[in-house]
Design a protein around this motif. Sequence first.
Motif, PDB file in Angstrom:
ATOM      1  N   ASP A 258      38.567  19.008  71.440  1.00 21.07           N
ATOM      2  CA  ASP A 258      39.295  18.351  72.839  1.00 21.07           C
ATOM      3  C   ASP A 258      37.381  17.451  72.059  1.00 21.07           C
ATOM      4  O   ASP A 258      36.109  17.579  73.872  1.00 21.07           O
ATOM      5  CB  ASP A 258      38.062  19.197  73.514  1.00 21.07           C
ATOM      6  N   LEU A 259      37.036  16.619  71.530  1.00 23.65           N
ATOM      7  CA  LEU A 259      35.857  16.844  70.597  1.00 23.65           C
ATOM      8  C   LEU A 259      36.714  14.874  70.780  1.00 23.65           C
ATOM      9  O   LEU A 259      37.147  14.272  70.320  1.00 23.65           O
ATOM     10  CB  LEU A 259      35.139  17.069  69.095  1.00 23.65           C
ATOM     11  N   ASP A 260      35.325  14.186  71.159  1.00 24.52           N
ATOM     12  CA  ASP A 260      35.317  12.509  71.142  1.00 24.52           C
ATOM     13  C   ASP A 260      34.830  12.112  69.469  1.00 24.52           C
ATOM     14  O   ASP A 260      33.763  12.459  69.722  1.00 24.52           O
ATOM     15  CB  ASP A 260      34.897  12.181  72.158  1.00 24.52           C
ATOM     16  N   PHE A 261      35.625  11.450  69.001  1.00 19.10           N
ATOM     17  CA  PHE A 261      35.024  10.891  67.849  1.00 19.10           C
ATOM     18  C   PHE A 261      36.086   9.735  67.249  1.00 19.10           C
ATOM     19  O   PHE A 261      36.514   9.371  68.051  1.00 19.10           O
ATOM     20  CB  PHE A 261      35.983  12.444  66.600  1.00 19.10           C
ATOM     21  N   GLU A 262      35.040   8.635  66.463  1.00 21.38           N
ATOM     22  CA  GLU A 262      35.687   7.984  66.067  1.00 21.38           C
ATOM     23  C   GLU A 262      36.113   8.559  64.226  1.00 21.38           C
ATOM     24  O   GLU A 262      34.969   9.214  63.369  1.00 21.38           O
ATOM     25  CB  GLU A 262      34.305   6.878  65.941  1.00 21.38           C
ATOM     26  N   ILE A 263      36.725   7.696  63.452  1.00 24.28           N
ATOM     27  CA  ILE A 263      37.019   7.528  62.750  1.00 24.28           C
ATOM     28  C   ILE A 263      36.511   6.629  61.971  1.00 24.28           C
ATOM     29  O   ILE A 263      36.690   5.242  61.382  1.00 24.28           O
ATOM     30  CB  ILE A 263      38.802   7.700  61.917  1.00 24.28           C
ATOM     31  N   ARG A 264      35.281   6.780  60.379  1.00 28.67           N
ATOM     32  CA  ARG A 264      34.914   6.176  59.441  1.00 28.67           C
ATOM     33  C   ARG A 264      34.971   5.873  58.164  1.00 28.67           C
ATOM     34  O   ARG A 264      34.841   7.745  57.619  1.00 28.67           O
ATOM     35  CB  ARG A 264      32.931   5.742  59.757  1.00 28.67           C
ATOM     36  N   LEU A 265      35.778   5.310  57.947  1.00 29.80           N
ATOM     37  CA  LEU A 265      36.417   6.490  56.047  1.00 29.80           C
ATOM     38  C   LEU A 265      35.573   5.089  55.271  1.00 29.80           C
ATOM     39  O   LEU A 265      35.620   4.030  55.431  1.00 29.80           O
ATOM     40  CB  LEU A 265      37.897   5.790  55.424  1.00 29.80           C
ATOM     41  N   LYS A 266      35.359   5.787  54.077  1.00 33.42           N
ATOM     42  CA  LYS A 266      34.925   4.799  52.615  1.00 33.42           C
ATOM     43  C   LYS A 266      35.688   5.526  51.451  1.00 33.42           C
ATOM     44  O   LYS A 266      36.206   6.531  52.041  1.00 33.42           O
ATOM     45  CB  LYS A 266      33.859   5.619  52.681  1.00 33.42           C
ATOM     46  N   ASP A 267      35.743   4.874  50.622  1.00 37.92           N
ATOM     47  CA  ASP A 267      36.944   5.284  49.242  1.00 37.92           C
ATOM     48  C   ASP A 267      35.940   5.767  48.117  1.00 37.92           C
ATOM     49  O   ASP A 267      35.076   5.306  47.498  1.00 37.92           O
ATOM     50  CB  ASP A 267      37.552   4.425  48.982  1.00 37.92           C
ATOM     51  N   ILE A 268      36.270   7.081  48.096  1.00 34.58           N
ATOM     52  CA  ILE A 268      35.293   7.721  46.979  1.00 34.58           C
ATOM     53  C   ILE A 268      36.206   8.195  45.752  1.00 34.58           C
ATOM     54  O   ILE A 268      36.900   8.897  45.961  1.00 34.58           O
ATOM     55  CB  ILE A 268      34.475   9.108  48.211  1.00 34.58           C
ATOM     56  N   GLU A 269      35.124   8.392  45.066  1.00 31.93           N
ATOM     57  CA  GLU A 269      35.979   8.250  43.581  1.00 31.93           C
ATOM     58  C   GLU A 269      36.177  10.464  43.437  1.00 31.93           C
ATOM     59  O   GLU A 269      34.576  10.225  42.735  1.00 31.93           O
ATOM     60  CB  GLU A 269      35.499   8.100  42.006  1.00 31.93           C
ATOM     61  N   GLU A 270      35.742  10.973  43.967  1.00 35.01           N
ATOM     62  CA  GLU A 270      35.963  13.187  44.193  1.00 35.01           C
ATOM     63  C   GLU A 270      35.877  13.262  42.295  1.00 35.01           C
ATOM     64  O   GLU A 270      36.326  14.473  42.501  1.00 35.01           O
ATOM     65  CB  GLU A 270      36.966  13.362  44.632  1.00 35.01           C
ATOM     66  N   ILE A 271      34.829  13.000  41.895  1.00 36.94           N
ATOM     67  CA  ILE A 271      34.388  13.397  40.378  1.00 36.94           C
ATOM     68  C   ILE A 271      32.652  14.316  40.818  1.00 36.94           C
ATOM     69  O   ILE A 271      32.526  13.930  40.990  1.00 36.94           O
ATOM     70  CB  ILE A 271      34.407  12.513  39.429  1.00 36.94           C
ATOM     71  N   TYR A 272      33.434  15.364  40.396  1.00 37.72           N
ATOM     72  CA  TYR A 272      32.177  16.728  40.196  1.00 37.72           C
ATOM     73  C   TYR A 272      32.159  17.170  39.243  1.00 37.72           C
ATOM     74  O   TYR A 272      32.721  16.970  37.828  1.00 37.72           O
ATOM     75  CB  TYR A 272      32.310  17.642  41.375  1.00 37.72           C
ATOM     76  N   PRO A 273      31.067  17.307  38.992  1.00 33.70           N
ATOM     77  CA  PRO A 273      30.203  18.096  37.229  1.00 33.70           C
ATOM     78  C   PRO A 273      30.879  19.018  36.846  1.00 33.70           C
ATOM     79  O   PRO A 273      31.484  20.145  37.872  1.00 33.70           O
ATOM     80  CB  PRO A 273      28.747  18.661  37.851  1.00 33.70           C
ATOM     81  N   ASP A 274      31.430  19.420  35.620  1.00 34.30           N
ATOM     82  CA  ASP A 274      32.580  20.450  35.193  1.00 34.30           C
ATOM     83  C   ASP A 274      32.163  21.727  35.261  1.00 34.30           C
ATOM     84  O   ASP A 274      33.047  23.381  34.904  1.00 34.30           O
ATOM     85  CB  ASP A 274      32.749  19.561  33.431  1.00 34.30           C
TER      86      ASP A 274
END
Length: 197
Positions: free
Chosen positions: A28-44
């Motif tokens: 029951d939350l009011d919210f706005e969607i904002r998207l960014k294209d993120i390259e999901e790379i993380y340290p090994d």
Amino acid sequence: MLKDKLKGYKIILASGSPRRQQFFKDLDLDFEIRLKDIEEIYPDDLQGVEITKYLAQLKANAFEGEIAANELLVTSDTIVWLNNKALGKPKDYDDAFAILKSLSNETHEVITSVCFKTITKTETIFDVTKVTFNKLTDEAIRYYLDNYKPFDKAGAYGIQEWIGLVGITRIDGSYTNVVGLPTEKVYHYLSNCYRKE
């Protein structure tokens, strides 16, 4: 209620996941969607929850300098952790098949981190749920992949779908965490940390 406590904030959900979006509606939350294209790379060298924390914060940091004074940004990341290896979203059908084959007759962890960011602070919470699958036949895996196409899901499955109904024998922890968001922890955190002074 939570909506009243947060009325001084504009909540920004930075997630394209329909499941996470639905959970925010269900809370029951009011919210706005904002998207960014993120390259999901993380340290090994990152392990388990370190990976999801890193990626959730990476997604939040992409909005640095774009958050207004009254905005609360929420990002998250989920992985399936099996035998000290992270299983993310499958690359294709064959990868999804291999992932589900590896989860067959095993217990894995579903780890989700949720990052909350305002212009003054960034905090991250996480949850871990253990999920046990029975032995999945090749036929069952193919049926699921052909009919449900779970290629946008970490671990190549949705617990709320057919595979969860027929394949999961045990779950220890939050069910909603496995779907994609530990709603109880998110609700508790928001209730206690973002009241307007």
